[in-house]
Design an enzyme around this catalytic site. Structure first.
Site, short mmCIF file in Angstrom:
data_model
loop_
_atom_site.label_atom_id
_atom_site.label_comp_id
_atom_site.label_asym_id
_atom_site.label_seq_id
_atom_site.Cartn_x
_atom_site.Cartn_y
_atom_site.Cartn_z
N GLU A 122 -10.92 6.13 4.35
CA GLU A 122 -9.92 5.53 5.24
C GLU A 122 -10.11 5.97 6.69
OE1 GLU A 122 -6.67 5.70 1.62
OE2 GLU A 122 -6.02 4.93 3.54
N ASP B 190 0.87 -1.17 0.00
CA ASP B 190 0.00 0.00 0.00
C ASP B 190 0.91 1.23 0.00
OD1 ASP B 190 -3.22 0.51 1.59
OD2 ASP B 190 -2.10 1.78 0.21
C1 GLC Z 1 -4.41 4.22 -0.09
C2 GLC Z 1 -5.29 3.02 0.17
C3 GLC Z 1 -5.32 2.04 -0.96
C4 GLC Z 1 -5.10 2.74 -2.28
C5 GLC Z 1 -3.70 3.34 -2.27
C6 GLC Z 1 -3.41 4.15 -3.54
O1 GLC Z 1 -3.77 4.61 1.08
O2 GLC Z 1 -5.09 2.30 1.38
O3 GLC Z 1 -6.59 1.36 -0.93
O4 GLC Z 1 -5.21 1.82 -3.36
O5 GLC Z 1 -3.47 4.16 -1.14
O6 GLC Z 1 -4.23 5.28 -3.61
#
Ligand code: GLC
Length: 637
Positions: A524, A319
């Site tokens: 989030e 991530d």
């Molecule tokens: C974010 C998320 C993830 C996403 C990534 C790219 O923090 O946790 O779901 O795909 O970053 O944006």
């Protein structure tokens, strides 16, 4: 294709004017004619060769720096032609809300192609993979079709529908030249206090497993267990966030999931078995931990379980800054984080900003023997396997013929159907000896009230245009108010009051009221919430309006909220979740053109004090149980 030809092709895509392009093309022609350059084709360049042979041939030609470059994903903000070329960058992303200056399909296509030109200008010309979060449609892009978030799609229990949602989303991604999405989220959200619960199809593993069919829509159908993207109308998908992201303590984002291995597998791993069987190309790790061990350094769950035992053949991606958050290693430092995460089995790192630090750290760890070349080769093999299998070497640039698909009417019709089927009818009282719903289209006066009645941004929720989403007319769409006006007879007076007092509501003398209230957008951790009540303005509107006019309340939210105290005021109550841009899907049903078919994908609690509470728990005392949902009867379903 030799390097010279490739470099010229790349520079072509960086030229700003057609005239310049013509001059260069003429020079190439003359050079080729003069030099009779023999166009040799290496095995890896031959699309007739088996993928695995192409992978091994290309891998054998790569330097360590070229391999590390493939493992590096950077944000578009720090990317340009020279960075792509000089660091052999393998992937670029748009994080939430990261868009080119203009939101036209051409601006997106040019941005992606210009960065691709840098990758194609490298010694081996390995194309980069551009990724973005298209999690409920191509949601970063103005004018894209925004579909219901997963919590609503889970209420449809309709794999065929989610396949079509995936297919439409893939077309809209390709309209902007992007071949990779960080979706689907296959979290099993076990506690709605989690800010990402709306990204989860259900609290129930079997529903989430059913919904992994969206991978077929995004990627197409291939050989079970093999990463696959059938053609340029499809994109590479990413099952996320592995594993247990929806099972953290008290729903705290990125926290600790404390479970036995058996329960972790039964509840949270199981959907990944389906995703792998359906050929998902990539899997993203969760920020969370399992029994105190960060997922981004969990060798047992990544290398042993996912890659060896479950046979996942695509690549595992971190991530965003996911390896930076590995803070529970003794004397944690970045070098330790890179060491632990790569050796645990991560293949591509979403750095995404300080790529030079990542590259130099990883190079040092390999050159000093702390990370084996075998591990690096496993990572690069997986990345190249995905790129070869999706045809990226043959078609690295945007196919501009897809432009008309962005926000197309066909896609909006799919979204409208998804809205219809995601709605859940939770109460439908009787008035004058008939069910309150369906509402009459030829009423004399209709009052439409509530903060969410005329707001596309609130209908869409988080991950829309910006990372967190926002209220307002942030993109093209149909609000519930728009849809009501279009649905009723021309003789019907539609009165709109966002937050009326009881006196104002009474004075309308409306035949009935439609009250649309709910949550403000979030994404989030910003969405973590411990009380889960309807925001005060919504409560006061329910009380003011429904005490004076017979009312239908429609809740726009990313999860169930405390509603029991207000139910007696309502004639009818509908959960609409986060329906997206096609608000007419709501009126299709409440005015009776279609019946309700949705059933709860989550338990509806009475109070947040009961949480976590899921179907099957020994103590289970919901307001509405998992899978509950009413119909209006005698209508098309
Ligand atoms: C974010 C998320 C993830 C996403 C990534 C790219 O923090 O946790 O779901 O795909 O970053 O944006």
């Amino acid at each position: 294709m030799d390097v010279q030809t490739r470099e010229n092709q790349a520079r072509n895509h960086c030229c700003s004017s057609m005239a310049l392009r013509k001059v260069i093309a003429l020079c190439i022609t003359i050079a080729c004619l003069h030099d009779h350059v023999a166009l040799c084709t290496e095995i890896y360049e031959d699309s007739n060769q088996p993928v695995e042979l192409r992978v091994q041939d290309l891998l054998s030609r790569m330097t360590l720096d070229e391999k590390i470059g493939q493992m590096t994903q950077i944000e578009r903000y720090v990317a340009n032609f020279d960075v792509m070329k000089n660091f052999s960058i393998g992937s670029v992303l748009s994080s939430g809300g990261s868009t080119p200056n203009s939101s036209t399909t051409e601006a997106w296509q040019n941005m992606v192609d210009d960065l691709q030109a840098g990758a194609l200008a490298t010694r081996l010309g390995i194309p980069m993979l551009y990724g973005i979060d298209a999690i409920h449609g191509h949601n970063n892009v103005y004018g894209a079709t925004i579909f219901p978030h997963n919590i609503g799609l889970g209420c449809t229990r309709d794999p065929d529908l989610v396949r079509r949602v995936g297919a439409a989303t893939a077309l809209e991604l390709r309209a902007t030249g992007i071949p990779y999405t960080f979706a689907p989220c296959i979290a099993v959200c076990r506690d709605p206090r989690w800010g990402r619960c709306y990204e989860s199809f259900s609290e129930d593993t079997s529903v989430v497993r059913m919904m992994t069919d969206v991978i077929y829509g995004l990627q197409g159908n291939g050989t079970p267990g093999i990463p696959f993207v059938s053609d340029r109308s499809k994109v590479a998908a990413c099952a996320k966030h592995y594993v247990g992201d929806g099972g953290t303590q008290r729903g705290i984002n990125s926290n600790d999931t404390i479970l036995s291995y058996e329960d972790l597998f039964r509840i949270h791993v199981a959907p990944y078995v389906d995703a792998i069987a359906k050929g998902v190309s990539t899997i993203m790790l969760s920020y969370s931990s399992w029994n105190g061990v960060k997922m981004h350094m969990n060798h047992r769950l990544i290398s042993t379980l996912l890659k060896q035992e479950l046979g996942f053949k695509g690549f595992v991606i971190s991530d965003m800054e996911g390896i930076d958050f590995i803070t529970d290693i003794p004397d944690a430092n970045y070098t330790a984080s890179v060491l632990e995460s790569i050796n645990a089995g991560l293949d591509m790192i979403m750095v995404p900003f300080d790529y030079e630090k990542f590259i130099s750290t990883l190079r040092t760890l390999v050159n000093t023997g702390y990370i084996s070349m075998q591990r690096i080769d496993d990572a690069v093999t997986r990345i190249l396997r995905v790129k070869f299998s999706m045809g990226l070497f043959e078609h690295p640039l945007a196919d501009r013929s897809f432009s008309p698909h962005l926000g197309s009417q066909d896609n909006r019709m799919v979204a409208r159907e998804a809205v219809r089927k995601s709605l859940v009818l939770l109460k439908n009282g009787k008035t004058e000896s008939r069910p309150f719903l369906p509402l009459s289209k030829n009423a004399t006066r209709v009052l439409v009230a509530g903060t969410h009645a005329d707001d596309v941004g609130l209908q869409c929720g988080g991950w829309t245009i910006s990372w967190q989403g926002s209220a307002g007319s942030i993109t093209k769409g149909t609000t519930v108010l728009d849809a009501v006006k279009a649905a009723v007879f021309t003789t019907t007076q539609v009165i709109h009051e966002a937050s009326p007092t009881a006196e104002v509501a009474a004075k309308t003398k409306a035949d009935f009221a439609i009250v649309v209230v709910g949550e403000q957008p979030y994404a989030e951790g910003a969405g973590d919430n411990t009380n889960l009540t309807i925001p005060d303005e919504g409560i006061s509107t329910i009380k003011n309006v429904c005490s004076e006019v017979k009312c239908l309340v429609i809740l726009i939210s990313g999860r169930p909220l405390v509603v029991e105290p207000y139910l007696p005021l309502m004639e009818a109550f509908v959960a609409a979740w986060l329906p997206g841009t096609e608000g007419n899907g709501v009126t299709d049903v409440i005015f009776g053109d279609y019946d309700f078919v949705g059933s709860l994908s989550r338990t509806w609690f009475k109070s947040a004090d009961q949480l976590p509470m899921n179907f099957g728990d020994p103590i289970y005392d919901p307001l509405f149980r998992f899978a509950f949902g009413l119909g209006m009867g005698k209508l098309p379903r």
